[in-house]
Scaffold this motif. Structure first.
Motif, PDB file in Angstrom:
ATOM      1  N   GLY A 163      -7.695  -4.528   4.362  1.00  0.00           N
ATOM      2  CA  GLY A 163      -6.552  -4.919   3.540  1.00  0.00           C
ATOM      3  C   GLY A 163      -5.340  -5.343   4.344  1.00  0.00           C
TER       4      GLY A 163
ATOM      5  N   SER B 226      -4.782  -9.025   3.807  1.00  0.00           N
ATOM      6  CA  SER B 226      -4.280  -9.280   2.447  1.00  0.00           C
ATOM      7  C   SER B 226      -2.817  -8.860   2.332  1.00  0.00           C
ATOM      8  CB  SER B 226      -5.108  -8.491   1.432  1.00  0.00           C
ATOM      9  OG  SER B 226      -6.470  -8.653   1.691  1.00  0.00           O
ATOM     10  N   SER B 227      -2.500  -7.747   2.961  1.00  0.00           N
ATOM     11  CA  SER B 227      -1.140  -7.234   2.919  1.00  0.00           C
ATOM     12  C   SER B 227      -0.169  -8.207   3.597  1.00  0.00           C
ATOM     13  CB  SER B 227      -1.123  -5.890   3.647  1.00  0.00           C
ATOM     14  OG  SER B 227      -0.146  -5.076   3.139  1.00  0.00           O
TER      15      SER B 227
ATOM     16  N   VAL C 182      -3.991 -11.983  -3.561  1.00  0.00           N
ATOM     17  CA  VAL C 182      -4.237 -10.838  -2.682  1.00  0.00           C
ATOM     18  C   VAL C 182      -5.368  -9.950  -3.196  1.00  0.00           C
ATOM     19  CG1 VAL C 182      -1.925 -10.881  -1.690  1.00  0.00           C
ATOM     20  CG2 VAL C 182      -2.381  -9.366  -3.620  1.00  0.00           C
TER      21      VAL C 182
ATOM     22  N   GLN D  60      -7.233   3.657   1.453  1.00  0.00           N
ATOM     23  CA  GLN D  60      -7.573   2.525   0.576  1.00  0.00           C
ATOM     24  C   GLN D  60      -7.005   2.695  -0.833  1.00  0.00           C
ATOM     25  OE1 GLN D  60      -8.496  -0.337   1.594  1.00  0.00           O
ATOM     26  NE2 GLN D  60      -8.555   0.576   3.628  1.00  0.00           N
TER      27      GLN D  60
ATOM     28  N   ARG E  10      -3.646   1.120  -0.266  1.00  0.00           N
ATOM     29  CA  ARG E  10      -3.791  -0.324  -0.053  1.00  0.00           C
ATOM     30  C   ARG E  10      -4.140  -1.018  -1.376  1.00  0.00           C
ATOM     31  NH1 ARG E  10      -2.039  -2.647   4.586  1.00  0.00           N
ATOM     32  NH2 ARG E  10      -3.443  -1.604   6.009  1.00  0.00           N
TER      33      ARG E  10
ATOM     34  N   ASP F 213      -1.156  -1.301  -3.530  1.00  0.00           N
ATOM     35  CA  ASP F 213      -0.281  -2.368  -3.028  1.00  0.00           C
ATOM     36  C   ASP F 213      -0.767  -3.722  -3.557  1.00  0.00           C
ATOM     37  OD1 ASP F 213       1.437  -3.976  -1.548  1.00  0.00           O
ATOM     38  OD2 ASP F 213       0.316  -3.769   0.313  1.00  0.00           O
ATOM     39  N   MET F 214      -2.067  -3.973  -3.457  1.00  0.00           N
ATOM     40  CA  MET F 214      -2.624  -5.261  -3.898  1.00  0.00           C
ATOM     41  C   MET F 214      -2.490  -5.434  -5.417  1.00  0.00           C
ATOM     42  SD  MET F 214      -3.390  -6.597  -1.188  1.00  0.00           S
ATOM     43  CE  MET F 214      -2.926  -5.693   0.248  1.00  0.00           C
TER      44      MET F 214
ATOM     45  N   ASN G  97       5.748   0.159   1.132  1.00  0.00           N
ATOM     46  CA  ASN G  97       5.627  -0.595  -0.112  1.00  0.00           C
ATOM     47  C   ASN G  97       6.434   0.018  -1.263  1.00  0.00           C
ATOM     48  OD1 ASN G  97       3.622  -2.762   0.613  1.00  0.00           O
ATOM     49  ND2 ASN G  97       2.527  -0.945   1.297  1.00  0.00           N
TER      50      ASN G  97
END
Lengths: 137, 113
Positions: A16, A19-20, A40, B54, B57, B60-61, B86
């Motif tokens: 990720g 993507s981040s 993303v 994850q 993460r 975040d996505m 974030n």
């Protein structure tokens, strides 16, 4: 704008990161937040796939004024039947991938839902390349 | 409902983002499956028992700002660091996912679907 990232087999801690980084870039470019999310999410799915299923690979991103093109190319076992892999719920993920919250057979279908163009090519024993494009407008 | 009310109702602790507890939220989603979280339309709050990097993460996505970890799971330092980058809020409660969902549903939090 051209960006490249390396993806390492089994490296879930860093899954990720590409993507981040792309998310940050697109936000700086003031791309519509809903479009950023589609980009993303699709790229993250592809990144996780490369880490989970292959022996590593590359993420190549090209950002133009009106669209983003993403290529995730891995060296790996390849996909013998792409149509089957595109079906929701079909998965060959190992238990450790499922332990990370993935491997539900939703990755490729979710990429398709989020991008404007998706092309998956694969050669068994060589690797898989996922090409995706998202228009900004 | 504010995050402060959620923390109170769950007898929870705040692992990160104690300055953001006045945030108003309306919808929750509960899952340990990150693949599922990645298919959501925007929702601010995830209730999960999956506690690894994850999880952060994925949030975040998927534009999730708040994670409630159930069953006494504590985020690790690298998770907190990534969540902090974030601007996320991490809440930790001892209850099971079922009980957490029940309490918040009864209190008026709405499901996404």
């Amino acid at each position: 704008m051209h960006q490249e990232y390396t993806v390492i087999e089994g490296d879930f801690v860093n899954a990720g990161k590409a993507s981040s980084s792309v998310k940050k870039t697109l936000k700086q470019l003031n791309v519509n937040p809903q479009v950023v999310k589609r980009v993303v999410v699709a790229l993250y799915e592809a990144e996780v796939n490369a880490i989970a299923h292959a022996y590593g690979g590359k993420v190549i991103v090209d950002i133009d004024a009106d669209k983003i093109k993403m290529v995730v190319a891995d060296k790996g076992p390849g996909i013998p039947d792409i149509a089957l892999a595109m079906q929701e719920g079909y998965s060959t993920a190992r238990p450790e991938v499922r332990d990370m919250g993935f491997g539900a057979g939703m990755g490729l279908p979710n990429m398709q839902k989020n991008v404007d163009r998706l092309n998956v090519t694969s050669e068994v024993g060589v690797g898989t390349t996922v090409e995706m494009e998202v228009n900004f407008q | 409902m504010t995050l402060r009310e959620i923390v109170d109702k769950l007898g929870a602790t705040v692992g990160l983002g104690s300055d953001k507890l006045d945030m108003e939220v309306e919808h929750c989603f509960a899952s340990d499956l990150m693949s599922d979280v990645l298919t959501l339309k925007d929702t601010p709050v995830l209730i999960t028992g999956l506690c690894n990097v994850q999880t952060i993460r994925t949030c975040d996505m998927a534009n999730l700002d708040v994670v409630i970890f159930v069953r006494g799971k504590r985020p690790t330092e690298d998770m907190v660091e990534l969540a902090d980058e974030n601007d996320m809020v991490l809440i930790c409660c001892q209850y099971s996912m079922f009980k957490t969902c029940g309490i918040l549903y009864e209190a008026g939090m709405k499901p996404l679907y």
